[in-house]
Motif scaffolding. Structure first.
Motif, PDB file in Angstrom:
ATOM      1  N   ARG A   1       0.831  -1.214   0.000  1.00 43.01           N
ATOM      2  CA  ARG A   1       0.000   0.000   0.000  1.00 43.01           C
ATOM      3  C   ARG A   1       0.863   1.261   0.000  1.00 43.01           C
ATOM      4  O   ARG A   1       0.571   2.220  -0.706  1.00 43.01           O
ATOM      5  CB  ARG A   1      -0.947   0.011   1.186  1.00 43.01           C
TER       6      ARG A   1
ATOM      7  N   GLN B   1      -5.091   4.292  -9.348  1.00 45.46           N
ATOM      8  CA  GLN B   1      -6.502   4.031  -9.613  1.00 45.46           C
ATOM      9  C   GLN B   1      -6.718   2.658 -10.245  1.00 45.46           C
ATOM     10  O   GLN B   1      -7.588   1.906  -9.817  1.00 45.46           O
ATOM     11  CB  GLN B   1      -7.090   5.113 -10.515  1.00 45.46           C
TER      12      GLN B   1
ATOM     13  N   HIS C   1      -6.146  -0.075  -7.741  1.00 45.12           N
ATOM     14  CA  HIS C   1      -7.260  -0.095  -6.783  1.00 45.12           C
ATOM     15  C   HIS C   1      -8.495  -0.765  -7.392  1.00 45.12           C
ATOM     16  O   HIS C   1      -9.126  -1.622  -6.759  1.00 45.12           O
ATOM     17  CB  HIS C   1      -7.586   1.333  -6.334  1.00 45.12           C
ATOM     18  N   LEU C   2      -8.831  -0.366  -8.611  1.00 47.76           N
ATOM     19  CA  LEU C   2     -10.024  -0.934  -9.250  1.00 47.76           C
ATOM     20  C   LEU C   2      -9.869  -2.431  -9.510  1.00 47.76           C
ATOM     21  O   LEU C   2     -10.813  -3.199  -9.313  1.00 47.76           O
ATOM     22  CB  LEU C   2     -10.311  -0.198 -10.566  1.00 47.76           C
TER      23      LEU C   2
ATOM     24  N   ASP D   1      -8.370  -4.024  -5.287  1.00 50.30           N
ATOM     25  CA  ASP D   1      -9.162  -3.724  -4.091  1.00 50.30           C
ATOM     26  C   ASP D   1     -10.653  -3.909  -4.364  1.00 50.30           C
ATOM     27  O   ASP D   1     -11.373  -4.462  -3.556  1.00 50.30           O
ATOM     28  CB  ASP D   1      -8.903  -2.300  -3.595  1.00 50.30           C
ATOM     29  N   ARG D   2     -11.105  -3.441  -5.519  1.00 48.25           N
ATOM     30  CA  ARG D   2     -12.532  -3.532  -5.856  1.00 48.25           C
ATOM     31  C   ARG D   2     -12.853  -4.760  -6.684  1.00 48.25           C
ATOM     32  O   ARG D   2     -14.027  -5.081  -6.883  1.00 48.25           O
ATOM     33  CB  ARG D   2     -12.976  -2.269  -6.570  1.00 48.25           C
ATOM     34  N   ASP D   3     -11.817  -5.452  -7.189  1.00 52.49           N
ATOM     35  CA  ASP D   3     -11.984  -6.693  -7.941  1.00 52.49           C
ATOM     36  C   ASP D   3     -12.926  -6.531  -9.144  1.00 52.49           C
ATOM     37  O   ASP D   3     -13.774  -7.375  -9.407  1.00 52.49           O
ATOM     38  CB  ASP D   3     -12.472  -7.806  -7.011  1.00 52.49           C
ATOM     39  N   LEU D   4     -12.742  -5.425  -9.875  1.00 53.06           N
ATOM     40  CA  LEU D   4     -13.592  -5.163 -11.035  1.00 53.06           C
ATOM     41  C   LEU D   4     -13.029  -5.833 -12.282  1.00 53.06           C
ATOM     42  O   LEU D   4     -11.826  -6.064 -12.401  1.00 53.06           O
ATOM     43  CB  LEU D   4     -13.704  -3.655 -11.276  1.00 53.06           C
TER      44      LEU D   4
ATOM     45  N   ASP E   1     -15.418  -3.265 -16.745  1.00 51.51           N
ATOM     46  CA  ASP E   1     -15.854  -2.242 -15.794  1.00 51.51           C
ATOM     47  C   ASP E   1     -14.800  -1.148 -15.644  1.00 51.51           C
ATOM     48  O   ASP E   1     -15.115   0.041 -15.615  1.00 51.51           O
ATOM     49  CB  ASP E   1     -16.157  -2.859 -14.426  1.00 51.51           C
ATOM     50  N   ILE E   2     -13.532  -1.569 -15.560  1.00 56.76           N
ATOM     51  CA  ILE E   2     -12.433  -0.605 -15.432  1.00 56.76           C
ATOM     52  C   ILE E   2     -12.375   0.272 -16.683  1.00 56.76           C
ATOM     53  O   ILE E   2     -12.168   1.487 -16.589  1.00 56.76           O
ATOM     54  CB  ILE E   2     -11.093  -1.326 -15.178  1.00 56.76           C
TER      55      ILE E   2
ATOM     56  N   ILE F   1     -15.094   2.944 -16.295  1.00 57.60           N
ATOM     57  CA  ILE F   1     -14.802   3.896 -15.213  1.00 57.60           C
ATOM     58  C   ILE F   1     -13.671   4.844 -15.595  1.00 57.60           C
ATOM     59  O   ILE F   1     -13.748   6.050 -15.359  1.00 57.60           O
ATOM     60  CB  ILE F   1     -14.459   3.150 -13.905  1.00 57.60           C
TER      61      ILE F   1
END
Length: 93
Positions: free
Chosen positions: A10, A22, A25-26, A29-32, A36-37, A40
């Motif tokens: 981190r 970003q 993280h996407l 952390d967000r498991d997209l 989807d990424i 976004i």
């Protein structure tokens, strides 16, 4: 040890440019999904997402190495091991 590794990652991610932060993280952390990424981040294609993520992860590896850590991707069991460069062969500091 795992919490320490997560905190080190981190801290290293925080040193990356905002767009690299970003996408990491996407993706993690967000498991997209790449789709989807793509939406976004306004990327033109899934290939652009995977290329950007690859560059971000490559830069993260460099930052971790500069911070004194490296990834041993050859460890048994398929899991990467994070080790300090100051550790000796027995794994102790």
């Amino acid at each position: 040890l795992r919490r320490e590794m997560i905190e080190r990652v981190r801290q290293s991610v925080a040193k990356l440019p905002p767009d690299h932060q970003q996408i990491i993280h996407l993706a993690f952390d967000r498991d997209l999904s790449s789709g989807d990424i793509m939406q976004i981040m306004g990327k033109p294609s899934i290939t652009a997402v995977t290329s950007h993520l690859h560059r971000a992860m490559k830069r993260l590896k460099t930052v971790l190495e500069q911070d004194g850590y490296f990834i041993d991707a050859t460890s048994k069991g398929g899991d990467s091991e994070w080790q300090s460069k100051t550790q000796n062969a027995s794994g102790s500091l």
